[in-house]
Enzyme design. Sequence first.
Site, PDB file in Angstrom:
ATOM      1  CB  SER A  71      -4.465   2.326 -12.517  1.00 54.21           C
ATOM      2  OG  SER A  71      -3.911   2.758 -11.297  1.00 54.21           O
TER       3      SER A  71
HETATM    4  N1  SAH Z   1      -1.127   6.559 -10.840  1.00 55.71           N
HETATM    5  C1  SAH Z   1      -0.205   5.503 -11.201  1.00 55.71           C
HETATM    6  C2  SAH Z   1      -0.574   4.209 -10.504  1.00 55.71           C
HETATM    7  C3  SAH Z   1       0.557   3.755  -9.683  1.00 55.71           C
HETATM    8  S1  SAH Z   1       0.256   2.465  -8.517  1.00 55.71           S
HETATM    9  C4  SAH Z   1      -0.115   5.343 -12.698  1.00 55.71           C
HETATM   10  O1  SAH Z   1      -0.870   5.998 -13.429  1.00 55.71           O
HETATM   11  O2  SAH Z   1       0.734   4.581 -13.157  1.00 55.71           O
HETATM   12  C5  SAH Z   1       0.306   3.374  -7.006  1.00 55.71           C
HETATM   13  C6  SAH Z   1       1.568   4.153  -6.729  1.00 55.71           C
HETATM   14  O3  SAH Z   1       1.418   4.748  -5.444  1.00 55.71           O
HETATM   15  C7  SAH Z   1       2.852   3.325  -6.667  1.00 55.71           C
HETATM   16  O4  SAH Z   1       3.780   3.849  -7.557  1.00 55.71           O
HETATM   17  C8  SAH Z   1       3.294   3.470  -5.202  1.00 55.71           C
HETATM   18  O5  SAH Z   1       4.713   3.500  -5.064  1.00 55.71           O
HETATM   19  C9  SAH Z   1       2.678   4.790  -4.823  1.00 55.71           C
HETATM   20  N2  SAH Z   1       2.486   5.022  -3.401  1.00 55.71           N
HETATM   21  C10 SAH Z   1       2.075   4.159  -2.448  1.00 55.71           C
HETATM   22  N3  SAH Z   1       1.980   4.773  -1.259  1.00 55.71           N
HETATM   23  C11 SAH Z   1       2.339   6.073  -1.456  1.00 55.71           C
HETATM   24  C12 SAH Z   1       2.446   7.216  -0.623  1.00 55.71           C
HETATM   25  N4  SAH Z   1       2.149   7.168   0.682  1.00 55.71           N
HETATM   26  N5  SAH Z   1       2.839   8.385  -1.178  1.00 55.71           N
HETATM   27  C13 SAH Z   1       3.137   8.481  -2.493  1.00 55.71           C
HETATM   28  N6  SAH Z   1       3.045   7.427  -3.329  1.00 55.71           N
HETATM   29  C14 SAH Z   1       2.660   6.236  -2.829  1.00 55.71           C
END
Ligand code: SAH
Length: 231
Positions: A71
């Site tokens: 993000s």
């Molecule tokens: N918090 C992360 C942002 C990642 S983007 C950071 O600091 O880098 C969002 C993430 O959510 C992705 O890696 C995606 O695979 C995950 N995601 C999407 N749906 C999900 C779910 N139902 N359960 C767990 N993770 C999920």
Amino acid sequence: MVSSSPNDTTNRKFRRQRTRLVDTLRDRGIQDERVLEAIGAVPRHEFVDPALRDRAYADEALPIGRNQTISQPFTVAYQTALLDVRPNDRVLEVGTGSGYQAAVLCELGARVFSVERHEALLQRSRQLLDRLGYSVRTQHGDGSKGWRAFAPYDGIVVTAAAPDLPEALLRQLRDPDGHPGGRLVLPVGGPDGQTMTRITRTGPGPHDYEREEFHTFRFVPLVSDEAADEG
Ligand code: SAH
């Protein structure tokens, strides 16, 4: 005489860039000094692809593989400020991704739990968090169901776009019995934009929640198991 190694020079460069990022976030409206300090402490360049390191401290989201992104720092700061984390709070993150948000939560003194549905991403962030000394419990799976084993949580942050409020997460918020009630911070909406939403638990009953809405953001989608099964 002490001469500086290339590594020291690089680390100094990243530290300077990090300080500038914190100034940028302050200019963009982030006021919570503890959150800014945490962002100023986490080496974001470690969480991005080595080819993109020069952009690690720009205020932008960057690809981390599997169609996912780390993000934007502003978004991380914004969500973290809304969570209002106190030391020793139990905080659940849904969507570990790169592990960056989890590291920021650790810097605030939280006990951090994080769920990620992409196994490969989780393995990478796991290793990185360990190497950097961030203690985070992680689980592979569908985080929209929360993580019952460690509930209730003082804070839950969802870092992917939720089409609506996941019921299981509401139930895993701490009820305000001598403590402040648990806070759930998540972007709610479809692919074109989501409203940052904070739900605060105000009592033990099924309707004891307060809802607040903030700015619009754009996240990658939260993919629940049901949705994944449908295609
Ligand atoms: N918090 C992360 C942002 C990642 S983007 C950071 O600091 O880098 C969002 C993430 O959510 C992705 O890696 C995606 O695979 C995950 N995601 C999407 N749906 C999900 C779910 N139902 N359960 C767990 N993770 C999920």
